[in-house]
Design an enzyme around this catalytic site. Structure first.
Site, PDB file in Angstrom:
ATOM      1  N   CYS A 132      29.693  10.800  48.659  1.00 27.06           N
ATOM      2  CA  CYS A 132      29.812  10.045  47.415  1.00 27.06           C
ATOM      3  C   CYS A 132      31.261   9.624  47.170  1.00 27.06           C
ATOM      4  O   CYS A 132      32.066  10.429  46.699  1.00 27.06           O
ATOM      5  CB  CYS A 132      29.288  10.892  46.256  1.00 27.06           C
ATOM      6  SG  CYS A 132      29.516  10.107  44.664  1.00 27.06           S
ATOM      7  N   CYS A 135      32.477   9.864  43.606  1.00 29.48           N
ATOM      8  CA  CYS A 135      32.766  11.227  43.112  1.00 29.48           C
ATOM      9  C   CYS A 135      34.093  11.732  43.672  1.00 29.48           C
ATOM     10  O   CYS A 135      34.853  12.388  42.971  1.00 29.48           O
ATOM     11  CB  CYS A 135      31.710  12.230  43.565  1.00 29.48           C
ATOM     12  SG  CYS A 135      30.048  11.641  43.515  1.00 29.48           S
ATOM     13  N   ASP A 136      34.342  11.470  44.959  1.00 30.23           N
ATOM     14  CA  ASP A 136      35.429  12.158  45.651  1.00 30.23           C
ATOM     15  C   ASP A 136      36.594  11.273  46.073  1.00 30.23           C
ATOM     16  O   ASP A 136      37.610  11.781  46.549  1.00 30.23           O
ATOM     17  CB  ASP A 136      34.869  12.865  46.902  1.00 30.23           C
ATOM     18  CG  ASP A 136      33.785  13.869  46.540  1.00 30.23           C
ATOM     19  OD1 ASP A 136      33.882  14.463  45.443  1.00 30.23           O
ATOM     20  OD2 ASP A 136      32.852  14.060  47.331  1.00 30.23           O
TER      21      ASP A 136
END
Ligand code: NAP
Length: 316
Positions: A132, A135-136
């Site tokens: 993701c 997200c990261d």
């Protein structure tokens, strides 16, 4: 016994819950292992109608949940581990321990990111391997990252990652991309994106504690080499979450639930499916929400003409 149990809480499940609750069906919603679904892992959603300035994915899902609660939907924290659809009432088992009975079921369990299945991938998840970018990506400021995949997701993730990383290389197993032309063109125009095509990922290289690169095999020459990188983003598609059904509902060869015609009816009378778990094609929040609405209406109409004797919830 519940009139309707909804499995999963992405846009499809929440929308089904809103409609079922407003129809006085008092739906019970099983949240799943990722409450709110895939949109909770995204940042801004720009294409959900009604939000001209965009809305953050987690906020959108929280809004949907509160809207369902407002009309009386009840939520159970946990993951559906099995179901028994052999006869009505249907049984839904959560976390292998709690059991619920339902006159009808709406399956909206979505889809999960696919894994490459190579050594080091699972071990290094969270230590340089990610599924993701939204997200990261932030953790890879000024670093070099690889994005594995040749579809729209890979193009999107790679383009997004150029906001943070110093260099992004798309690694794909063929020389042709699967991605749509518009997404390819956007990635190709980005000067930070490099390309490594026609190679097969073999292993995640590590320095012991974090990712140091990806070992790949050239598909033409057979040469095996390590591409140095600080991070690897795997963007190779999704698998529908249908394992818990144990083939009690008809699915296609990729595991997506088959529905009848324009409806959300599955092969089992009284069981309906909506969202990414039955849609390998559109996979958008808005199409999932639309099919969640259809599933609730289909369940409501089914319940109007099919009732089973009342039973109570059993806790095992
Ligand atoms: P996808 O279209 O199925 O593409 C998956 C890619 O990963 C393919 O290039 C595939 O290679 C590769 N791949 C699969 N398994 C692999 C493995 N084991 N090892 C190495 N490579 C592997 O999936 P997606 O990109 O997630 O897109 C899914 C759907 O969502 C599509 O309909 C897409 O249009 C849509 N989508 C749209 C947007 C947007 O419009 N903004 C963004 C994301 C996704 P091959 O090509 O060789 O099969």
């Amino acid at each position: 016994m519940h009139k309707v149990i909804i499995l999963g809480t992405g846009p499809a499940g929440f929308t089904a819950a809103i409609y079922a609750a407003r129809a006085n069906l008092n739906p019970l919603v099983i949240e799943g292992d990722q409450p709110g679904g895939q949109l909770t892992m995204t940042t801004e959603v720009e294409n959900f109608p009604g939000f001209p300035d965009g809305i953050m994915g987690p906020e959108l899902m929280d809004n949907m949940r509160r809207q369902a609660e407002r009309f009386g939907a009840a939520f159970v924290n946990g993951q559906v581990t099995s179901v028994d659809l052999a006869q009505r009432s249907f049984r839904v088992v959560v976390d292998d321990s709690k059991e619920y009975l339902a006159e009808s079921i709406i399956i909206s369990t979505g889809a999960s990111a696919k894994k490459l299945g190579i050594p080091g991938e699972v071990e290094m998840m969270g230590h340089g391997v990610s599924a993701c970018a939204t997200c990261d990506g932030f953790f890879f400021q000024g670093k070099s990252v690889l994005v594995v995949g040749g579809g729209d997701s890979a193009m999107e993730e790679a383009t997004f990652l150029t906001k943070f990383a110093s260099e992004v290389t798309i690694v794909h197993r063929r020389s042709e991309l699967r991605a749509s032309k518009v997404m390819q063109d956007r990635a190709r125009r980005n000067p930070k994106i490099k390309w490594l095509l026609n190679v097969t990922p073999v292993e995640v290289a590590t320095d012991g504690s974090k990712v140091s690169g990806l070992v790949v095999k050239d598909n033409q020459t057979g040469e095996v080499r390590t591409i140095p990188a600080d991070g690897i983003f795997v963007a190779i598609g999704h698998t529908p979450n249908t394992g818990f059904l144990a083939n009690q509902v008809e699915i296609d060869d990729r595991g997506y639930i088959l529905t009848k015609g324009q409806s959300t009816a599955t092969s089992v009378e009284g069981v309906f499916a909506c969202g990414d778990v039955m849609d390998p094609h559109y996979r958008q929040a808005i199409t999932a929400a639309g099919s969640g609405c259809k599933a609730a209406l289909d369940a409501e109409r089914f319940l109007e003409s099919n009732t089973v004797p009342a039973q109570t919830q059993i806790i095992v």
